[in-house]
Structure formats: C-alpha cells, structure tokens
Design an enzyme around this catalytic site. Structure first.
Site, short mmCIF file in Angstrom:
data_model
loop_
_atom_site.label_atom_id
_atom_site.label_comp_id
_atom_site.label_asym_id
_atom_site.label_seq_id
_atom_site.Cartn_x
_atom_site.Cartn_y
_atom_site.Cartn_z
N LYS A 213 0.85 -1.20 0.00
CA LYS A 213 0.00 0.00 0.00
C LYS A 213 0.88 1.24 0.00
O LYS A 213 1.80 1.36 0.83
CB LYS A 213 -0.88 -0.01 1.26
CG LYS A 213 -1.48 1.34 1.66
CD LYS A 213 -2.67 1.73 0.81
CE LYS A 213 -3.33 3.04 1.26
NZ LYS A 213 -3.91 3.03 2.59
N ASP A 344 -12.66 1.62 4.14
CA ASP A 344 -11.74 2.39 4.99
C ASP A 344 -12.18 2.33 6.46
O ASP A 344 -11.82 3.20 7.25
CB ASP A 344 -11.65 3.85 4.54
CG ASP A 344 -10.23 4.39 4.59
OD1 ASP A 344 -9.36 3.72 5.17
OD2 ASP A 344 -9.99 5.49 4.07
ZN LIG Z 1 -7.39 3.85 4.22
#
Ligand SMILES: [Zn+2]
Length: 439
Positions: A213, A344
């Site tokens: 990420k 998220d």
């Molecule tokens: Zn995030």
C-alpha cells in the site's frame, strides 16, 4: 444469535456421513453466485474447505445423496472488504492521539481490542478483509490458529508514504517515525528515494504483506498535506511497483488528486483507493490498465456524519471531498470501471459510524451511484479478490474449486440490498467450510 467457533462436531448444520466428516451440502431457495445470474432452488456441496459442486437442486449428482443438507433462504459468497484498517482507534488510541501508537505496549493493547473487531467483521458476513495499513496482519495468525474468531486477512502490513506525506505522523519527531518504521511497530512507514522505497517494500514482504500500500497523494486525516498533492516521484512509484512485482505482489495506491492517480496508474498499480478526483480521462486510463477502483464512500459519509474531534484542517478537507467522492463513483459506474468494495473502516467504538462490522454500508452508496443490486454484490464478492493480483485465492464466488466462504441471508438482497447492512439478517457464516454463525 449464537456464535460457534466450530469444530465440525460442534455444528448443527454439518453432519458426518459414514467415515466422511468433511462433506456436506446446502440447499438455498436463492443462490447468488457472486458473478453471474442468481439461481432458484440451488444446491452447493462443500468438501473440506472448498466448494466441490454448485448447481440446481434437480441436477445434484446422485453421489451426494448420502450427505446431509441444510436449508437456507439465500446463499451467497462471504463478502470482502478490500480496504480496512484495524488499529483500535477510539478505544486503544484516540483519533488525534498521535504519540500513543509509538509507546511501548500500545500495539499489544490494540491487538486485544481487535479481538472484538475481528469477530464483528466476520459476523457481519465479511469473510475476508484486505488491510491497507494496520495491525490485522499481526493478529491474523491467532485467527488462523483458531484462538480468536475473524475473517481471512490479506494485509499490506505498514503502508508506505513519503516523509511529510499522508502516512507520515506529521506531529511527532521524524526520528521517532523512522525508528517505528524500522521495527514495524506502527501502521505506516516513511520512505524516500528509489533505494529507500525498494527497501521499504522488501521490509513489508518480510513481515508477511500480501499487497503493498502506498500513498500517491496527500489525504484528509493527515495534517500538513492536501488531497490534491502528488506524493512519490514517478521513479519512486515505478521502483515500488517493480519491486513488489518481483515477489508477485501488486500495489494499492491511496490517491485523491488527478495527477497522483495518473502517476500511480502509469507506474502500474493495481487499485486506486478513494479516487475522488476521478474524471473521464482517469476512468478511461483505469480501464486501459485493468485497474480497480475502491471508492471507500462509507468513510467519507461516515466521518462527515460523525462528531469526531477532528483538527480543523482535517474537517475542511473532508468537507471538500464529500461531493467529489459521490460524483467520482457515479462516473466510474457509468463508464464501467471495475469497482471493489472497500470502506476504509478503522474505528473500534461499536456505535461509531465507521465501526468494524458496518462494512456493508458501502453497498448502499454503490446503489445510490447507479449500480444494480447484482452489480453491487459482485462488487462485494467476486471483484475484491482481484485487488490482490497473483496473491488472490480462488474466493468470492460460488464456484467449484473456490474457498467455501459462504453466507446465508434471511431475505433476498437482490430485492432489497439493505438486508445485508444488519448483521442479524446474516443467518449463517461459513469460513473455509467451517460454520461460524447459525441461528
Ligand atoms: Zn485507508
């Protein structure tokens, strides 16, 4: 609702036949395969941890007639959340408590808090999560050992950011940040320059990352950068993607501003997270590159609706991106960009708008953006595994050879997608063929 941490002999819906304790079947009034059309009066056979046969009940091969079947209303693949963070926020660590994660012992406290978050995620019908920076990757072995209950975890370990970028904790001493990166004790890591970026990728893979990420733009909850800022140079981005590729990992890019989205796509990332400045050119580029959008509408709406004690800089950026995020997913749906469910979700306070276990809220926003219920379910099941590239298991579809990660629902989500948003409507959860929840 009773939770069973199941050995096969503990479960009501799993019946040994003869010597074969590993094979059982499920009959469903409606069977939604994840990709493709639903089937009325469907049947599914599980052998060990894998789906062995799926089809209409009338076509069930006679070899399965001795096995015991349970009956459910609606059967579909377990859902995936392709963008989560398990960080104990709100319980172990305050949302603006920037120093606390660096203190000795905090990661242990976070791990303890996550036990309940993991359980709630699975009981909400999410059998897999991709974690893009957080502690779930550290907790996952306890799930795999059966010590705690939770979904399959595919983690990036620490996310990668430039110094001063979205993943940098910008109000602690830089050396404190650098030391924490080196030990992996917090959920983000700063790296700069091609060599530094390559090393950071290798460090995450060493810790067990299944995906890398990065933050290719600034963000909302960081302090001194803007969502429109581009972060990492094209050389750094290319180096990260190439280094990840050498170990068969793909890269997920947190990206709001258009230049940062385009640079990440040019470098070859697999998924764009948030993508709030997505326009026609971005959508066309994503299709050309076979990239996947993870819109995370839930956090934008959830945070905007929360009374979290945000810094005024954070609040201003949030307000600026709410409408943009609504528009970008609408355009992506219209232009046929592949979309995977990602929320998220990061909060451990049970009644917080973005608490773990409310992940299915993302489906509501997908419908509002123009998806059909069937498309929304594909977004939640068949599409997310693809965000892992070569690390993806055969998962997210009711198909022979795929992981037996399944959920049953009390009524048909194709008629009302909202049923998926209340965990009480998720009557059964099987993960890897093992029953974890039943009425
Ligand atoms: Zn995030």
């Amino acid at each position: 609702m009773q939770i069973r941490v199941a050995l096969p002999t503990d479960t009501a819906d799993r019946y040994p036949v003869g010597d074969d304790t590993s094979c059982y079947g499920i009959l469903a009034e409606v069977l939604i395969p994840g990709r493709g059309e639903p089937l009325k009066n469907g049947a599914l056979v599980v052998k060990d941890s894998t789906i062995e046969w799926v089809g209409p009940q009338v076509e069930l091969p006679s070899e399965y007639s001795p096995i015991r079947f349970s009956r459910v209303s609606v059967l579909m693949p377990g859902m995936w959340d392709a963008h989560t963070h398990f960080e104990g926020t709100g319980v172990a660590v305050g949302i603006r408590d920037s120093m606390k994660p660096f203190m000795p012992g905090t990661s242990t406290l976070i791990g303890a808090v996550l036990v309940d978050d993991m359980r709630r995620t699975l009981m909400a019908g999410f059998t897999s999560v991709r974690e893009l920076g957080g502690y779930a990757g550290e907790v996952a072995p306890a799930i795999d050992m059966g010590r705690i209950v939770g979904p399959h975890v595919y983690s990036a370990m620490s996310l990668l950011s430039i110094t001063g970028g979205h993943g940098d904790v910008q109000d602690v001493p830089l050396q404190t940040m650098a030391d924490a990166c080196a030990t992996g004790s917090i959920s983000s890591c700063v790296c700069d320059g091609v060599d530094g970026c390559i090393k950071a990728v290798r460090q995450q893979i060493r810790r067990g990352a299944k995906v890398i990420k990065i933050c290719s733009t600034g963000g909302t909850l960081s302090l001194n950068d803007q969502p429109e800022d581009t972060q990492f140079s094209p050389e750094e981005l290319r180096a990260i993607v190439q280094e990840a590729k050498r170990s068969s990992r793909v890269v997920a890019a947190h990206a709001h501003g258009k230049p940062g989205i385009m640079a990440a796509l040019e470098a070859g990332v697999k998924s764009i997270e948030h993508g709030v400045y997505l326009d026609q050119e971005v959508a066309a580029k994503m299709k050309e590159k076979d990239a996947i959008l993870v819109p995370t509408r839930h956090i934008v709406e959830g945070l905007a609706a929360s009374d979290d004690d945000l810094d005024p800089r954070q609040r201003a950026k949030l307000e600026r991106t709410v409408q943009l995020s609504r528009d970008s997913i609408k355009l992506a749906v219209k232009m046929g960009v592949k979309i995977a469910l990602g929320t998220d979700t990061f909060n451990s306070v049970e009644d917080h708008p973005v608490a773990h276990g409310k992940n299915a809220m993302e489906l509501r926003y997908a419908i509002e953006a123009g998806m059909t219920p069937l498309q929304a379910i594909e977004m939640a099941t068949a599409n997310p595994p693809e965000t892992l590239g070569p690390q993806a298991r055969q998962s997210g579809q009711l198909k022979a050879g795929f992981d037996a990660d399944l959920i049953a629902i009390s009524s048909n989500p194709l008629e009302d997608i909202e049923v998926l948003m209340d965990p009480d409507n998720i009557t059964h959860v099987w993960k890897g063929g093992v029953l974890f929840k039943s009425p």
